[in-house]
Design a protein around this motif. Sequence first.
Motif: not given
Length: 252
Positions: A29, A33, A132
């Motif tokens: 992540e 992300r 998400h």
Amino acid sequence: MRRLERRIRLLEQYVPGSGLDAAFYRALEERFRGSRAEIIERMQVYRQVAASLLTQTPHGDPGSFHTLDLGCGRGELLEVLSGMGIPARGVDLNRHQVREATSMGLNARVGDLFRALALTPAESLDLITSVHVVEHLPHASILDLLAEAMRVLRPGGAIALETPDPGQLQVGAETFHIDPTHIRPLPRVLLVMLMEYSGFVEVVARRFRPDPLIENPDVGGRLPPAAAARISGARDVIVVGRKPKAAAGTAV
């Protein structure tokens, strides 16, 4: 007892239900992300969603505006909403991320989102957010989530679901598949339909987070607008739906 404690420590090393090492997933992540600072900047879009609903809250008091964030992760959205004076709380299965959120004084706890909804009294929330998460759920579970959301939201309250937009070609062809815990992409037209089928009204899909390439005139300026939107347009979509308000003469 020692054997049980050892087993618990082993289980804590994994992302629940995925078999992935939690430390690896956190690194995944961070790389793909974004950092906490980047996500907080991205979450500013929810200020508009909350502010719009606040105008319908008695006296516009943020303190009486109750929000639940499903899959709150590190708590970036909780931080943004709390900064508005909103008593936002969140739930997430990843205890490592929840620990990071609570270390900052945010109201987050470890738990399953469906259990959190089941324990929430009917018509007690003004806003439900989930960033998400739905792309990690089977189709039937999304419908269950929406049914529970309809139960716990106050009349006129809203649910906001954010997901990667597979209509953007790079998302649909590549970036969506980087996360091995994703089940399937959700086209925004399908998510809109699922909300409407579940009884939500005034459902609106908003695409955001454009690819930096399209903002570069040397690149985006060479593409026809329709092609640019598909190739390097907005990468995420937020779909917001409202619970119908009580009919005239009905007690709220």
